[in-house]
Design a protein around this motif. Structure first.
Motif, mmCIF file in Angstrom:
data_model
loop_
_atom_site.group_PDB
_atom_site.id
_atom_site.type_symbol
_atom_site.label_atom_id
_atom_site.label_comp_id
_atom_site.label_asym_id
_atom_site.label_seq_id
_atom_site.Cartn_x
_atom_site.Cartn_y
_atom_site.Cartn_z
ATOM 1 N N ARG A 14 0.874 -1.178 0.000
ATOM 2 C CA ARG A 14 0.000 0.000 0.000
ATOM 3 C C ARG A 14 0.912 1.229 0.000
ATOM 4 N N PHE A 15 0.990 1.879 -1.153
ATOM 5 C CA PHE A 15 1.877 3.021 -1.316
ATOM 6 C C PHE A 15 1.114 4.299 -0.945
ATOM 7 N N HIS A 16 0.974 4.536 0.358
ATOM 8 C CA HIS A 16 0.277 5.721 0.822
ATOM 9 C C HIS A 16 1.037 6.986 0.403
ATOM 10 N N THR A 17 0.331 8.097 0.368
ATOM 11 C CA THR A 17 0.966 9.398 0.158
ATOM 12 C C THR A 17 0.618 10.303 1.325
ATOM 13 N N ALA A 18 1.390 11.360 1.489
ATOM 14 C CA ALA A 18 1.170 12.277 2.605
ATOM 15 C C ALA A 18 1.347 13.718 2.144
ATOM 16 N N ILE A 19 0.560 14.594 2.730
ATOM 17 C CA ILE A 19 0.708 16.041 2.560
ATOM 18 C C ILE A 19 0.972 16.629 3.936
ATOM 19 N N MET A 20 2.050 17.392 4.038
ATOM 20 C CA MET A 20 2.392 18.060 5.294
ATOM 21 C C MET A 20 2.493 19.557 5.065
ATOM 22 N N LEU A 21 2.092 20.331 6.086
ATOM 23 C CA LEU A 21 2.030 21.775 5.967
ATOM 24 C C LEU A 21 2.817 22.435 7.090
ATOM 25 N N SER A 22 3.451 23.558 6.768
ATOM 26 C CA SER A 22 4.114 24.354 7.790
ATOM 27 C C SER A 22 3.082 25.200 8.516
ATOM 28 N N ARG A 23 3.530 25.874 9.559
ATOM 29 C CA ARG A 23 2.609 26.708 10.344
ATOM 30 C C ARG A 23 2.108 27.906 9.562
ATOM 31 N N ARG A 24 2.732 28.222 8.423
ATOM 32 C CA ARG A 24 2.306 29.371 7.619
ATOM 33 C C ARG A 24 1.066 29.069 6.793
ATOM 34 N N VAL A 25 0.733 27.787 6.649
ATOM 35 C CA VAL A 25 -0.355 27.378 5.749
ATOM 36 C C VAL A 25 -1.486 26.776 6.575
ATOM 37 N N GLN A 26 -2.703 27.226 6.291
ATOM 38 C CA GLN A 26 -3.871 26.688 6.967
ATOM 39 C C GLN A 26 -4.650 25.776 6.027
ATOM 40 N N LEU A 27 -5.405 24.892 6.622
ATOM 41 C CA LEU A 27 -6.155 23.895 5.867
ATOM 42 C C LEU A 27 -7.622 24.308 5.776
ATOM 43 N N ALA A 28 -8.143 24.335 4.541
ATOM 44 C CA ALA A 28 -9.568 24.599 4.338
ATOM 45 C C ALA A 28 -10.345 23.304 4.158
ATOM 46 N N ALA A 29 -9.734 22.315 3.513
ATOM 47 C CA ALA A 29 -10.375 21.010 3.306
ATOM 48 C C ALA A 29 -9.302 20.039 2.837
ATOM 49 N N GLN A 30 -9.548 18.748 3.053
ATOM 50 C CA GLN A 30 -8.608 17.735 2.589
ATOM 51 C C GLN A 30 -9.345 16.419 2.406
ATOM 52 N N GLY A 31 -8.758 15.538 1.604
ATOM 53 C CA GLY A 31 -9.401 14.249 1.385
ATOM 54 C C GLY A 31 -8.525 13.316 0.584
ATOM 55 N N THR A 32 -9.112 12.171 0.241
ATOM 56 C CA THR A 32 -8.415 11.084 -0.434
ATOM 57 C C THR A 32 -9.319 10.525 -1.524
ATOM 58 N N ASP A 33 -8.743 10.210 -2.667
ATOM 59 C CA ASP A 33 -9.477 9.558 -3.755
ATOM 60 C C ASP A 33 -8.731 8.286 -4.141
ATOM 61 N N ARG A 34 -9.353 7.132 -3.897
ATOM 62 C CA ARG A 34 -8.788 5.849 -4.298
ATOM 63 C C ARG A 34 -9.519 5.233 -5.472
ATOM 64 N N ASP A 35 -10.745 5.652 -5.720
ATOM 65 C CA ASP A 35 -11.618 4.938 -6.647
ATOM 66 C C ASP A 35 -11.068 4.880 -8.059
ATOM 67 N N ARG A 36 -10.460 5.943 -8.524
ATOM 68 C CA ARG A 36 -9.989 5.969 -9.911
ATOM 69 C C ARG A 36 -8.470 5.895 -10.013
ATOM 70 N N TYR A 37 -7.807 5.540 -8.905
ATOM 71 C CA TYR A 37 -6.351 5.557 -8.902
ATOM 72 C C TYR A 37 -5.778 4.178 -8.587
ATOM 73 N N HIS A 38 -4.694 3.839 -9.282
ATOM 74 C CA HIS A 38 -3.980 2.591 -9.006
ATOM 75 C C HIS A 38 -3.470 2.590 -7.556
ATOM 76 N N HIS A 39 -2.849 3.689 -7.152
ATOM 77 C CA HIS A 39 -2.412 3.850 -5.766
ATOM 78 C C HIS A 39 -3.428 4.712 -5.020
ATOM 79 N N VAL A 40 -3.271 6.024 -5.125
ATOM 80 C CA VAL A 40 -4.161 6.937 -4.400
ATOM 81 C C VAL A 40 -3.829 8.366 -4.824
ATOM 82 N N MET A 41 -4.781 9.262 -4.640
ATOM 83 C CA MET A 41 -4.511 10.692 -4.745
ATOM 84 C C MET A 41 -4.934 11.355 -3.442
ATOM 85 N N GLY A 42 -4.030 12.085 -2.824
ATOM 86 C CA GLY A 42 -4.374 12.925 -1.688
ATOM 87 C C GLY A 42 -4.574 14.346 -2.159
ATOM 88 N N TRP A 43 -5.516 15.046 -1.555
ATOM 89 C CA TRP A 43 -5.762 16.423 -1.994
ATOM 90 C C TRP A 43 -5.992 17.324 -0.789
#
Length: 277
Positions: A83-112
């Motif tokens: 399972r080749f997971h992916t990760a998104i990491m943010l510094s303190r300068r960046v805030q998160l409005a929304a995030q998620g994962t899409d596996r349905d159409r991907y061989h591995h995965v897409m993080g957004w």
């Protein structure tokens, strides 16, 4: 100057030996390297086994790097059990409005993630890809829905390990690549035996621009430096037209190759958001 630094890096089994199950010597050496890049947005691929024990490895990495937010996109299981997971990491300068994962159409995965960035009006839309390494036709299907992110006014980045030749990269000599590996890189039989570029060309036709081009580094390979492999640029930072004028720097960092920390280099791009007035 209001800057944003974006980095993408394939960790090779999360920095651990034995396909991610073994010793983490490479991870321990990757940490100071990644920390030196001072990323505000860090997109990682091949985060194998980072989901175990409450995503402990994810948070160990986040804390070691001094980042303040981390999201693990859980990948599909491959035919060999990875399972080749992916990760998104943010510094303190960046805030998160929304995030998620899409596996349905991907061989591995897409993080957004949709990001709130100082100096940027509206959201920055980020997609972290690790595309199918075996099936060029599937890679084209994987990126097809992303073209809308290049629409006028949308500020977006598509980054990651595309597993295909980047736009403008010269045609390699594939004869040194073992026959069993060529199907993942070449066009279908009965077509000319050249690199499959459908995924990157679809994104390019939609309007995405390659961050390597303004600096003239479009010919610099980022991966596949091993014996019998064919070096190529497949770790990409693609930007929507509405974001392109903010690009001020692009670099390929080959320290992970030189020190045998991964089979990929890291790629960084810096944006001066004040240029988006």
């Amino acid at each position: 100057m209001t800057t944003l630094r974006v980095v993408t890096f394939n960790t090779l089994f999360g920095g651990h030996d034995d396909f991610g199950l073994g010793a983490g010597d490479r991870w321990h050496q990757q940490i100071p390297f990644l920390k030196s890049l001072q990323a505000d947005v860090l997109a990682l691929q091949e985060c194998n086994f980072w989901d175990l024990l409450g995503t402990r490895r994810l948070y160990q990495t986040m804390n070691a790097l001094g980042m303040t937010n981390a999201h693990l996109a859980y990948a599909n299981e491959t035919t060999s059990g990875h399972r080749f997971h992916t990760a998104i990491m943010l510094s303190r300068r960046v805030q998160l409005a929304a995030q998620g994962t899409d596996r349905d159409r991907y061989h591995h995965v897409m993080g957004w993630a949709n990001l709130i960035v100082p100096g940027l009006e509206g959201l920055l839309e980020l997609r972290n890809l690790h595309l199918d390494p075996f099936d060029p036709r599937n890679r084209a299907r994987e990126v097809s829905p992303l073209g809308v992110l290049a629409a006028p006014g949308r500020r977006s980045l598509v980054v990651g390990d595309i597993n295909a030749i980047g736009l403008g990269f010269p045609e390699p000599d594939w004869t040194s690549l073992a026959a069993h590996a060529q199907n993942g890189q070449l066009r279908l039989p009965r077509e000319e035996a050249v690199s499959d570029r459908d995924a990157t060309e679809l994104l390019g036709r939609a309007g995405f621009l390659d961050a390597s081009h303004p600096s003239g580094q479009g010919t610099a390979p980022t991966a596949a430096f091993g014996d019998g492999d064919v070096p190529r640029r497949q770790d990409l930072i693609l930007m929507s037209p509405a974001l392109a004028s903010a690009l001020v720097d692009y670099q390929v960092h080959l320290e992970p190759i030189d020190k045998e920390l991964s089979d990929h280099g890291a790629v960084s791009a810096t944006f001066d958001l004040s240029r988006l007035a």
